[in-house]
Design a protein around this motif. Structure first.
Motif, PDB file in Angstrom:
ATOM      1  N   LEU A 153       0.075   6.601   0.941  1.00  0.00           N
ATOM      2  CA  LEU A 153      -1.386   6.524   0.962  1.00  0.00           C
ATOM      3  C   LEU A 153      -1.812   5.263   1.691  1.00  0.00           C
ATOM      4  CD1 LEU A 153      -2.011   7.247  -2.840  1.00  0.00           C
ATOM      5  CD2 LEU A 153      -1.886   8.924  -0.989  1.00  0.00           C
ATOM      6  N   ASP A 154      -3.005   5.311   2.299  1.00  0.00           N
ATOM      7  CA  ASP A 154      -3.523   4.073   2.884  1.00  0.00           C
ATOM      8  C   ASP A 154      -4.148   3.245   1.766  1.00  0.00           C
ATOM      9  OD1 ASP A 154      -6.089   5.100   2.370  1.00  0.00           O
ATOM     10  OD2 ASP A 154      -6.515   5.544   4.472  1.00  0.00           O
ATOM     11  N   MET A 155      -4.752   2.126   2.114  1.00  0.00           N
ATOM     12  CA  MET A 155      -5.319   1.252   1.079  1.00  0.00           C
ATOM     13  C   MET A 155      -6.484   1.907   0.343  1.00  0.00           C
ATOM     14  SD  MET A 155      -5.040  -2.580   2.611  1.00  0.00           S
ATOM     15  CE  MET A 155      -5.760  -3.301   1.155  1.00  0.00           C
ATOM     16  N   GLY A 156      -7.108   2.908   0.969  1.00  0.00           N
ATOM     17  CA  GLY A 156      -8.206   3.636   0.331  1.00  0.00           C
ATOM     18  C   GLY A 156      -7.735   4.854  -0.441  1.00  0.00           C
ATOM     19  N   TYR A 157      -6.425   4.950  -0.693  1.00  0.00           N
ATOM     20  CA  TYR A 157      -5.808   6.036  -1.456  1.00  0.00           C
ATOM     21  C   TYR A 157      -5.911   7.395  -0.752  1.00  0.00           C
ATOM     22  CZ  TYR A 157      -5.247   2.757  -5.272  1.00  0.00           C
ATOM     23  OH  TYR A 157      -4.880   1.679  -6.028  1.00  0.00           O
ATOM     24  N   GLN A 158      -5.978   7.393   0.575  1.00  0.00           N
ATOM     25  CA  GLN A 158      -5.980   8.636   1.348  1.00  0.00           C
ATOM     26  C   GLN A 158      -4.573   8.905   1.865  1.00  0.00           C
ATOM     27  OE1 GLN A 158      -8.726  10.662   1.640  1.00  0.00           O
ATOM     28  NE2 GLN A 158      -9.455   9.174   0.140  1.00  0.00           N
ATOM     29  N   PRO A 159      -4.060  10.130   1.735  1.00  0.00           N
ATOM     30  CA  PRO A 159      -2.717  10.447   2.231  1.00  0.00           C
ATOM     31  C   PRO A 159      -2.642  10.302   3.743  1.00  0.00           C
ATOM     32  CG  PRO A 159      -3.629  12.271   0.947  1.00  0.00           C
ATOM     33  CD  PRO A 159      -4.703  11.285   1.116  1.00  0.00           C
ATOM     34  N   ILE A 160      -1.597   9.633   4.226  1.00  0.00           N
ATOM     35  CA  ILE A 160      -1.434   9.478   5.668  1.00  0.00           C
ATOM     36  C   ILE A 160      -0.067   9.916   6.164  1.00  0.00           C
ATOM     37  CG2 ILE A 160      -3.151   7.654   5.942  1.00  0.00           C
ATOM     38  CD1 ILE A 160      -0.801   5.646   5.998  1.00  0.00           C
ATOM     39  N   ASN A 161       0.903  10.070   5.266  1.00  0.00           N
ATOM     40  CA  ASN A 161       2.233  10.442   5.721  1.00  0.00           C
ATOM     41  C   ASN A 161       3.093  10.856   4.538  1.00  0.00           C
ATOM     42  OD1 ASN A 161       4.289  10.857   7.534  1.00  0.00           O
ATOM     43  ND2 ASN A 161       4.570   8.710   8.065  1.00  0.00           N
ATOM     44  N   LYS A 192       5.696  -3.828   1.769  1.00  0.00           N
ATOM     45  CA  LYS A 192       4.648  -3.172   2.537  1.00  0.00           C
ATOM     46  C   LYS A 192       3.838  -2.180   1.710  1.00  0.00           C
ATOM     47  CE  LYS A 192       6.842  -3.593   7.050  1.00  0.00           C
ATOM     48  NZ  LYS A 192       7.231  -2.898   8.269  1.00  0.00           N
ATOM     49  N   VAL A 193       4.384  -1.776   0.552  1.00  0.00           N
ATOM     50  CA  VAL A 193       3.718  -0.771  -0.284  1.00  0.00           C
ATOM     51  C   VAL A 193       3.805  -1.140  -1.757  1.00  0.00           C
ATOM     52  CG1 VAL A 193       4.154   1.150   1.322  1.00  0.00           C
ATOM     53  CG2 VAL A 193       5.798   0.662  -0.481  1.00  0.00           C
ATOM     54  N   ASP A 194       2.896  -0.572  -2.525  1.00  0.00           N
ATOM     55  CA  ASP A 194       2.958  -0.616  -3.985  1.00  0.00           C
ATOM     56  C   ASP A 194       3.359   0.775  -4.459  1.00  0.00           C
ATOM     57  OD1 ASP A 194       1.980  -3.260  -4.166  1.00  0.00           O
ATOM     58  OD2 ASP A 194      -0.089  -2.529  -4.021  1.00  0.00           O
ATOM     59  N   VAL A 195       4.256   0.861  -5.419  1.00  0.00           N
ATOM     60  CA  VAL A 195       4.682   2.153  -5.956  1.00  0.00           C
ATOM     61  C   VAL A 195       3.677   2.579  -7.018  1.00  0.00           C
ATOM     62  CG1 VAL A 195       6.507   3.414  -7.149  1.00  0.00           C
ATOM     63  CG2 VAL A 195       7.104   1.640  -5.489  1.00  0.00           C
ATOM     64  N   LEU A 196       3.103   3.776  -6.835  1.00  0.00           N
ATOM     65  CA  LEU A 196       2.129   4.303  -7.787  1.00  0.00           C
ATOM     66  C   LEU A 196       2.735   5.339  -8.723  1.00  0.00           C
ATOM     67  CD1 LEU A 196      -0.893   4.774  -5.345  1.00  0.00           C
ATOM     68  CD2 LEU A 196      -0.372   2.797  -6.780  1.00  0.00           C
ATOM     69  N   GLU A 197       3.654   6.140  -8.209  1.00  0.00           N
ATOM     70  CA  GLU A 197       4.314   7.182  -9.001  1.00  0.00           C
ATOM     71  C   GLU A 197       5.781   7.226  -8.607  1.00  0.00           C
ATOM     72  OE1 GLU A 197       2.779   9.216 -11.217  1.00  0.00           O
ATOM     73  OE2 GLU A 197       0.712   8.633 -10.773  1.00  0.00           O
ATOM     74  N   THR A 198       6.633   7.620  -9.557  1.00  0.00           N
ATOM     75  CA  THR A 198       8.060   7.768  -9.272  1.00  0.00           C
ATOM     76  C   THR A 198       8.533   9.144  -9.726  1.00  0.00           C
ATOM     77  OG1 THR A 198       8.704   6.811 -11.391  1.00  0.00           O
ATOM     78  CG2 THR A 198       8.537   5.302  -9.509  1.00  0.00           C
ATOM     79  N   TYR A 199       9.651   9.579  -9.130  1.00  0.00           N
ATOM     80  CA  TYR A 199      10.300  10.798  -9.596  1.00  0.00           C
ATOM     81  C   TYR A 199      11.172  10.433 -10.791  1.00  0.00           C
ATOM     82  CZ  TYR A 199       8.898  13.022  -5.205  1.00  0.00           C
ATOM     83  OH  TYR A 199       8.185  13.539  -4.162  1.00  0.00           O
ATOM     84  N   ASP A 200      11.605  11.432 -11.530  1.00  0.00           N
ATOM     85  CA  ASP A 200      12.419  11.204 -12.726  1.00  0.00           C
ATOM     86  C   ASP A 200      13.805  10.657 -12.405  1.00  0.00           C
ATOM     87  OD1 ASP A 200      10.351  12.090 -14.318  1.00  0.00           O
ATOM     88  OD2 ASP A 200      11.080  14.160 -14.354  1.00  0.00           O
ATOM     89  N   GLN A 201      14.329  10.980 -11.251  1.00  0.00           N
ATOM     90  CA  GLN A 201      15.675  10.517 -10.915  1.00  0.00           C
ATOM     91  C   GLN A 201      15.636   9.155 -10.232  1.00  0.00           C
ATOM     92  OE1 GLN A 201      15.864  14.084  -8.306  1.00  0.00           O
ATOM     93  NE2 GLN A 201      17.164  12.755  -7.069  1.00  0.00           N
ATOM     94  N   ALA A 202      16.720   8.424 -10.401  1.00  0.00           N
ATOM     95  CA  ALA A 202      16.840   7.102  -9.792  1.00  0.00           C
ATOM     96  C   ALA A 202      17.779   7.186  -8.597  1.00  0.00           C
ATOM     97  CB  ALA A 202      17.367   6.098 -10.802  1.00  0.00           C
ATOM     98  N   VAL A 257       5.004   8.390  -4.894  1.00  0.00           N
ATOM     99  CA  VAL A 257       3.745   8.064  -4.213  1.00  0.00           C
ATOM    100  C   VAL A 257       3.671   6.552  -4.064  1.00  0.00           C
ATOM    101  CG1 VAL A 257       1.220   8.204  -4.292  1.00  0.00           C
ATOM    102  CG2 VAL A 257       2.591  10.057  -5.265  1.00  0.00           C
ATOM    103  N   VAL A 258       3.402   6.098  -2.840  1.00  0.00           N
ATOM    104  CA  VAL A 258       3.237   4.669  -2.579  1.00  0.00           C
ATOM    105  C   VAL A 258       1.920   4.441  -1.838  1.00  0.00           C
ATOM    106  CG1 VAL A 258       5.718   4.174  -2.523  1.00  0.00           C
ATOM    107  CG2 VAL A 258       4.535   4.756  -0.398  1.00  0.00           C
ATOM    108  N   ARG A 259       1.386   3.216  -1.958  1.00  0.00           N
ATOM    109  CA  ARG A 259       0.144   2.850  -1.275  1.00  0.00           C
ATOM    110  C   ARG A 259       0.401   1.626  -0.421  1.00  0.00           C
ATOM    111  NH1 ARG A 259      -4.289  -0.604  -1.939  1.00  0.00           N
ATOM    112  NH2 ARG A 259      -3.252  -1.590  -3.697  1.00  0.00           N
ATOM    113  N   LEU A 260      -0.048   1.687   0.837  1.00  0.00           N
ATOM    114  CA  LEU A 260       0.110   0.546   1.735  1.00  0.00           C
ATOM    115  C   LEU A 260      -0.635  -0.672   1.195  1.00  0.00           C
ATOM    116  CD1 LEU A 260      -0.375   2.233   5.224  1.00  0.00           C
ATOM    117  CD2 LEU A 260       1.765   1.453   4.210  1.00  0.00           C
ATOM    118  N   THR A 261      -0.073  -1.846   1.423  1.00  0.00           N
ATOM    119  CA  THR A 261      -0.715  -3.085   0.963  1.00  0.00           C
ATOM    120  C   THR A 261      -1.554  -3.721   2.070  1.00  0.00           C
ATOM    121  OG1 THR A 261       1.256  -4.341   1.583  1.00  0.00           O
ATOM    122  CG2 THR A 261       1.106  -3.582  -0.716  1.00  0.00           C
TER     123      THR A 261
END
Length: 169
Positions: free
Chosen positions: A6-14, A29-39, A49-53
Motif C-alpha cells: 500500500l502507499d502511505m494513503g493505504y491505497q494498493p499499488i503492487n 521501507k515499509v510497515d507491516v500491517l498484516e501477516t500470514y499464519d506461516q513464518a 500487507v505492508v505500507r510504504l513509509t
C-alpha cells in the motif's frame, strides 16, 4: 504467496513476493500491517500487507510496450466484440496487418478474442466489417495493479480490509 503493498494513503499499488517484501521490511521501507499464519524464519512472520513509509512519485516513466500492459490498457476486453476474457484467451491483433506494413506498436495493437481475430484475418477492421471499441494509442499511465488483481480467483483474507475487487467469472 504474495504481499500487498500500500502507499502511505493505504491505497494498493503492487503485489510482490514475500522475499521482496521482507527486503523492504529489513530496509525500513515499509510497515507491516498484516501477516500470514506461516513464518518464513523463526524471527520473521510472512508479511501479507505492508505500507510504504515514504511517498513515491507515480507515473514517472513512459509506459513500456508489453503484452501485460496492452491487456491492462484494453481492460482484458476484446476490442471488437467488447467481451471480457482471461489473459490466455486474448491475442494481439495488428489493426493494420503486418503483411501490409503494420508494426507492433501501441498505436497498431489491440487485444482480440480468438473468434474476432480469426474473423478479421489479414484485413483491416473496415475491410472485415468490424469496428474497434476505441482507437489504440500509447497510454500515459496504466492502473496495472488494479487490473492484475481482477485476474485473481481468490484474494487472501488478510487483503480484504485494504482491497475489494470484482472478480472475473
Amino acid at each position: 504467496m504474495r504481499t500487498l503493498v500500500l502507499d502511505m494513503g493505504y491505497q494498493p499499488i503492487n503485489a510482490v513476493s514475500h522475499r521482496k517484501a521482507l527486503r523492504y521490511v529489513i530496509k525500513g521501507k515499509v510497515d507491516v500491517l498484516e501477516t500470514y499464519d506461516q513464518a518464513v524464519h523463526p524471527e520473521w512472520e510472512m508479511p501479507a500487507v505492508v505500507r510504504l513509509t515514504h511517498w513515491i512519485k507515480p507515473h514517472k516513466h513512459r509506459v513500456r510496450f508489453s503484452r501485460q500492459n496492452v491487456l491492462a490498457r484494453d481492460r482484458w476486453r476484446c476490442q471488437y466484440c467488447g467481451d471480457r476474457f482471461l489473459t490466455h484467451q486474448l491475442t494481439f491483433d495488428h489493426v493494420v496487418p503486418r503483411s501490409r506494413g503494420g508494426q507492433t506498436v501501441w498505436e497498431n495493437i489491440v487485444m482480440a478474442c480468438q473468434v474476432c481475430n480469426s474473423h478479421k484475418g489479414n484485413r483491416t477492421p473496415a475491410e472485415a466489417g468490424m469496428r474497434l471499441l476505441k482507437k489504440p494509442k500509447r497510454p500515459t499511465w496504466l492502473p496495472n495493479f488494479n487490473l492484475t488483481l481482477q485476474q485473481l480467483r481468490e484474494i487472501p483474507d488478510q487483503w480484504r480490509e485494504y482491497w475489494t475487487v470484482e472478480l472475473l467469472p
